[in-house]
Design a protein around this motif. Structure first.
Motif, PDB file in Angstrom:
ATOM      1  N   UNK A  99       0.875  -1.173   0.000  1.00  0.00           N
ATOM      2  CA  UNK A  99       0.000   0.000   0.000  1.00  0.00           C
ATOM      3  C   UNK A  99       0.905   1.213   0.000  1.00  0.00           C
ATOM      4  N   UNK A 100       0.701   2.099  -0.968  1.00  0.00           N
ATOM      5  CA  UNK A 100       1.658   3.188  -1.181  1.00  0.00           C
ATOM      6  C   UNK A 100       0.934   4.369  -1.800  1.00  0.00           C
ATOM      7  N   UNK A 101       1.532   5.541  -1.722  1.00  0.00           N
ATOM      8  CA  UNK A 101       1.032   6.671  -2.510  1.00  0.00           C
ATOM      9  C   UNK A 101       1.097   6.290  -3.979  1.00  0.00           C
ATOM     10  N   UNK A 102       0.081   6.661  -4.734  1.00  0.00           N
ATOM     11  CA  UNK A 102       0.095   6.338  -6.156  1.00  0.00           C
ATOM     12  C   UNK A 102       1.195   7.129  -6.855  1.00  0.00           C
ATOM     13  N   UNK A 103       1.954   6.444  -7.710  1.00  0.00           N
ATOM     14  CA  UNK A 103       3.021   7.086  -8.468  1.00  0.00           C
ATOM     15  C   UNK A 103       3.397   6.187  -9.640  1.00  0.00           C
ATOM     16  N   UNK A 104       4.123   6.697 -10.616  1.00  0.00           N
ATOM     17  CA  UNK A 104       4.513   5.874 -11.764  1.00  0.00           C
ATOM     18  C   UNK A 104       5.483   4.758 -11.365  1.00  0.00           C
ATOM     19  N   UNK A 105       5.570   3.758 -12.234  1.00  0.00           N
ATOM     20  CA  UNK A 105       6.604   2.700 -12.205  1.00  0.00           C
ATOM     21  C   UNK A 105       6.434   1.666 -11.098  1.00  0.00           C
ATOM     22  N   UNK A 106       5.329   1.676 -10.369  1.00  0.00           N
ATOM     23  CA  UNK A 106       5.213   0.775  -9.229  1.00  0.00           C
ATOM     24  C   UNK A 106       5.137  -0.688  -9.665  1.00  0.00           C
ATOM     25  N   UNK A 107       4.213  -1.010 -10.551  1.00  0.00           N
ATOM     26  CA  UNK A 107       3.987  -2.413 -10.900  1.00  0.00           C
ATOM     27  C   UNK A 107       5.205  -3.018 -11.588  1.00  0.00           C
ATOM     28  N   UNK A 108       5.725  -2.341 -12.612  1.00  0.00           N
ATOM     29  CA  UNK A 108       6.860  -2.923 -13.336  1.00  0.00           C
ATOM     30  C   UNK A 108       8.105  -3.004 -12.456  1.00  0.00           C
ATOM     31  N   UNK A 109       8.282  -2.060 -11.543  1.00  0.00           N
ATOM     32  CA  UNK A 109       9.444  -2.113 -10.648  1.00  0.00           C
ATOM     33  C   UNK A 109       9.330  -3.274  -9.662  1.00  0.00           C
ATOM     34  N   UNK A 110       8.138  -3.488  -9.121  1.00  0.00           N
ATOM     35  CA  UNK A 110       7.931  -4.580  -8.166  1.00  0.00           C
ATOM     36  C   UNK A 110       8.074  -5.934  -8.848  1.00  0.00           C
ATOM     37  N   UNK A 111       7.423  -6.107  -9.985  1.00  0.00           N
ATOM     38  CA  UNK A 111       7.517  -7.403 -10.678  1.00  0.00           C
ATOM     39  C   UNK A 111       8.941  -7.667 -11.150  1.00  0.00           C
ATOM     40  N   UNK A 112       9.654  -6.628 -11.564  1.00  0.00           N
ATOM     41  CA  UNK A 112      11.057  -6.809 -11.960  1.00  0.00           C
ATOM     42  C   UNK A 112      11.898  -7.253 -10.779  1.00  0.00           C
ATOM     43  N   UNK A 113      11.644  -6.667  -9.607  1.00  0.00           N
ATOM     44  CA  UNK A 113      12.399  -7.059  -8.415  1.00  0.00           C
ATOM     45  C   UNK A 113      12.157  -8.531  -8.085  1.00  0.00           C
ATOM     46  N   UNK A 114      10.926  -8.988  -8.226  1.00  0.00           N
ATOM     47  CA  UNK A 114      10.630 -10.398  -7.967  1.00  0.00           C
ATOM     48  C   UNK A 114      11.295 -11.292  -9.011  1.00  0.00           C
ATOM     49  N   UNK A 115      11.318 -10.833 -10.255  1.00  0.00           N
ATOM     50  CA  UNK A 115      11.966 -11.614 -11.307  1.00  0.00           C
ATOM     51  C   UNK A 115      13.463 -11.752 -11.059  1.00  0.00           C
ATOM     52  N   UNK A 116      14.056 -10.756 -10.418  1.00  0.00           N
ATOM     53  CA  UNK A 116      15.481 -10.829 -10.106  1.00  0.00           C
ATOM     54  C   UNK A 116      15.784 -11.959  -9.115  1.00  0.00           C
ATOM     55  N   UNK A 117      14.778 -12.373  -8.376  1.00  0.00           N
ATOM     56  CA  UNK A 117      14.929 -13.522  -7.482  1.00  0.00           C
ATOM     57  C   UNK A 117      14.668 -14.835  -8.218  1.00  0.00           C
ATOM     58  N   UNK A 118      14.390 -14.754  -9.521  1.00  0.00           N
ATOM     59  CA  UNK A 118      14.064 -15.956 -10.282  1.00  0.00           C
ATOM     60  C   UNK A 118      12.649 -16.441 -10.050  1.00  0.00           C
ATOM     61  N   UNK A 119      11.761 -15.553  -9.608  1.00  0.00           N
ATOM     62  CA  UNK A 119      10.389 -15.927  -9.280  1.00  0.00           C
ATOM     63  C   UNK A 119       9.443 -15.609 -10.428  1.00  0.00           C
ATOM     64  N   UNK A 120       8.459 -16.462 -10.616  1.00  0.00           N
ATOM     65  CA  UNK A 120       7.407 -16.215 -11.605  1.00  0.00           C
ATOM     66  C   UNK A 120       6.217 -15.573 -10.911  1.00  0.00           C
TER      67      UNK A 120
END
Length: 617
Positions: A99-120
């Motif tokens: 839960x965060x203030x709305x701002x650009x880049x949230x979804x792609x940044x979060x999913x990219x961070x998870x992908x860096x762990x090798x997670x689907x």
């Protein structure tokens, strides 16, 4: 089908709402019901139709309750494995709630961070809702009204499901990584205007006389490039300034220190490194030290640091020199970020900084302006990867572009490579005939490049179009302190060999054995004559011997035979080949003859060879 799925989703949502009305106290129902409708409103039906109403009720109510207390400017993050006994609901996956203030880049940044762990990532639900909170951050109301000074705030609610992870340490590691990413996103968004103001400041400095000894055309080009960057062609993520200082004790080269409080965005923290060795001036490669002390105003390159915001790629870095009143270089301004998609699709002839590089290369090539070669060279430069075009030197670009031009319709394997000036990676273009390209070949080529450059492939890009070649662009990460000596001709020869097919080897073996005229004639008859099972078992040199036997059978109509011992056979083992037109020789006819020679038949492997539409066995 789409309409039916939406109707099923609406029915599922109503089941969830009935649970809300039946389970919650009356004072909580209205806000919760409105939130759940908003929560699932834009979720594709296929993403949730397989889930039970209980699971969907639990997912929505959990994040709504998690958001009950939050102060403006705070990102709340929770990573856990929901279980009925612990959380009142369960999920087949690990869940991250943000839960965060709305701002650009949230979804792609979060999913990219998870992908860096090798997670689907299996599911992302991300409604933007407007809420009112009291002075303590307690959630008071969910409102549909637009912002009108009523104190309401647009907030991002993010529910992400990904591969199940166990263990408190692992969950904590993921939580901390997401928190860091959200902090970087906030810093970049909050300082975006300040970073753009720095661009305008640099432009004004140059226009007002900075770098006065530089040629006027270079100053104009630098200003045009910075203005182009500022015109929505660059996503600014960080900024800082460096100043040269006196050499450290016992050293001869100056130091390069971060200016206190100059950092913006992801570079607010002065300890965040962008380039390995940048602050240790003496440790930098000679060409980098030359640039930092030369009067050239601009350099565009790639940073060591990967972006945690928007896209998980190496940051684009723009260096701008700082001059004193005596026109001496005293420091650097550094902008980091990502070039936008429009920068990658725009013609390089329309991009400041690149347009002059392209023009210089075309001029040095010396082709007549409207000639075929001139047009082909321009096509190559227009389709050159933009990141490479930014970083590559004029000499490297000219050599590579002309090499690609000379390939033209020649279907052969070719390698063009350059090293990053900082020694961090090798950029390798490999061209292979398009009809030979597949994943297996790409991986074999990657292995050769990794071994040759003593590095690892960090990424690759494949281009397949109407051209006769497939182009694979590999980025091989290397250790700047242990750079391998690489003979590109030797590496290219290895790539040529690994890309050769069995018919290629048959071609060479036939020409070697029979000369070009006879060899090519036989190739025309036998290039596709042998089945895959034969090709996997026998080399092209063996096939030449078999072709000679088959040719004799075709010419005479007689039976052909070959008794031999291959290198891999045991001392008491022989092989016996029989060549016969149209149909195999029955094994029962052969066995008595072989047994009279005191031989025992172990196995039989027939192969059908198609010659000019006829079958020969």
């Amino acid at each position: 089908m789409a309409l039916k799925a939406e109707l099923l989703k609406d029915e599922l949502t109503e089941k969830i709402i009935r649970q809300v009305r039946g389970r919650l106290s009356r004072d909580k129902v209205e806000n919760t019901e409105r939130f759940i409708r908003r929560f699932y409103a834009n979720v594709p039906p296929d993403d949730i139709l397989q889930a039970s109403p209980d699971q969907l009720y639990g997912a929505a109510l959990a994040i709504w309750q998690f958001a009950a207390q939050r102060r403006r400017g705070e990102a709340k993050v929770r990573v856990y494995n929901p279980r009925v006994e612990d959380n009142g609901w369960q999920s087949p996956h690990t869940v991250a709630e943000i839960v965060n203030d709305d701002m650009p880049f949230l979804v792609d940044s979060v999913t990219s961070a998870l992908n860096q762990f090798g997670l689907s990532v299996h599911l992302v639900i991300h409604p933007i809702v407007r809420v009112r909170r009291d002075d303590e951050g307690r959630l008071v109301e969910l409102t549909d009204a637009p912002a009108n000074g009523d104190g309401s705030l647009a907030e991002s609610f993010m529910h992400v499901e990904f591969d199940t992870q166990t263990g408190a340490d692992r969950l904590r590691e993921i939580h901390n990584a997401l928190a860091r990413v959200l902090g970087d996103v906030r810093a970049a968004v909050e300082d975006w205007r300040a970073m753009r103001a720095k661009v305008l400041e640099v432009v004004h400095d140059v226009e007002d006389g900075a770098a006065r000894t530089m040629p006027e055309v270079d100053r104009i080009e630098a200003v045009d490039f910075l203005q182009w960057v500022d015109d929505d062609h660059f996503t600014f993520l960080g900024y800082r300034e460096y100043r040269f200082g006196p050499p450290a004790e016992g050293a001869s080269e100056p130091t390069l220190a971060v200016v206190a409080d100059s950092g913006l965005g992801v570079l607010r923290d002065p300890e965040v490194l962008v380039f390995d060795g940048l602050r240790n001036f003496a440790a930098l490669p000679p060409e980098v030290r030359y640039f930092l002390r030369s009067p050239n105003l601009l350099m565009v390159t790639k940073a060591n640091r990967r972006s945690t915001v928007h896209r998980p790629v190496h940051l684009d870095a723009i260096f701008v020199k700082i001059f004193n009143e005596d026109n001496e270089v005293v420091g650097e301004r550094l902008f980091v970020g990502l070039f936008t998609s429009t920068a990658y699709t725009q013609s390089p002839r329309d991009i400041p900084y690149l347009r002059r590089k392209v023009a210089r290369v075309i001029d040095r090539a010396g082709f007549a302006p409207k000639s075929h070669d001139a047009k082909a060279l321009m096509h190559i430069l227009e389709h050159f990867p933009r990141d490479e075009l930014v970083q590559i030197t004029d000499d490297e670009l000219l050599e590579t572009a002309l090499g690609i031009l000379h390939l033209q319709e020649r279907q052969r394997v070719a390698l063009f490579a350059r090293r990053d000036p900082f020694g961090r990676f090798a950029s390798c273009f490999v061209f292979v005939p398009r009809d030979r390209y597949d994943t297996a070949l790409r991986l074999r080529i990657q292995g050769i490049l990794e071994k040759s450059f003593q590095g690892t492939c960090s990424t690759f890009y494949t281009q397949l179009d109407e051209d006769v070649h497939a182009r694979i662009h590999y980025i091989i990460k290397t250790d700047p302190n242990h750079l391998a000596e690489v003979d590109l001709d030797t590496v290219e020869a290895q790539l040529v060999e690994t890309a050769r097919t069995w018919p290629d080897r048959l071609h060479a073996a036939l020409v070697d054995a029979h000369g070009e005229e006879r060899g090519l004639a036989l190739l025309a008859r036998y290039a596709n004559a042998f089945p895959l099972g034969y090709q996997e078992r026998f080399s092209a040199d063996v096939a030449v011997v078999d072709i000679d036997r088959v040719e004799a059978v075709v010419a005479t109509g007689t039976l052909g035979m070959n008794l031999y011992r291959p290198l891999e056979a045991a001392d008491d083992e022989l092989r016996f080949k029989i060549y016969h037109a149209d149909t195999p020789v029955p094994l029962s006819d052969v066995l008595p003859m072989l047994e009279r020679m005191d031989l025992r038949v172990i196995t039989e492997m027939p192969y059908q060879v198609s010659v000019g539409g006829l079958d020969r066995t």
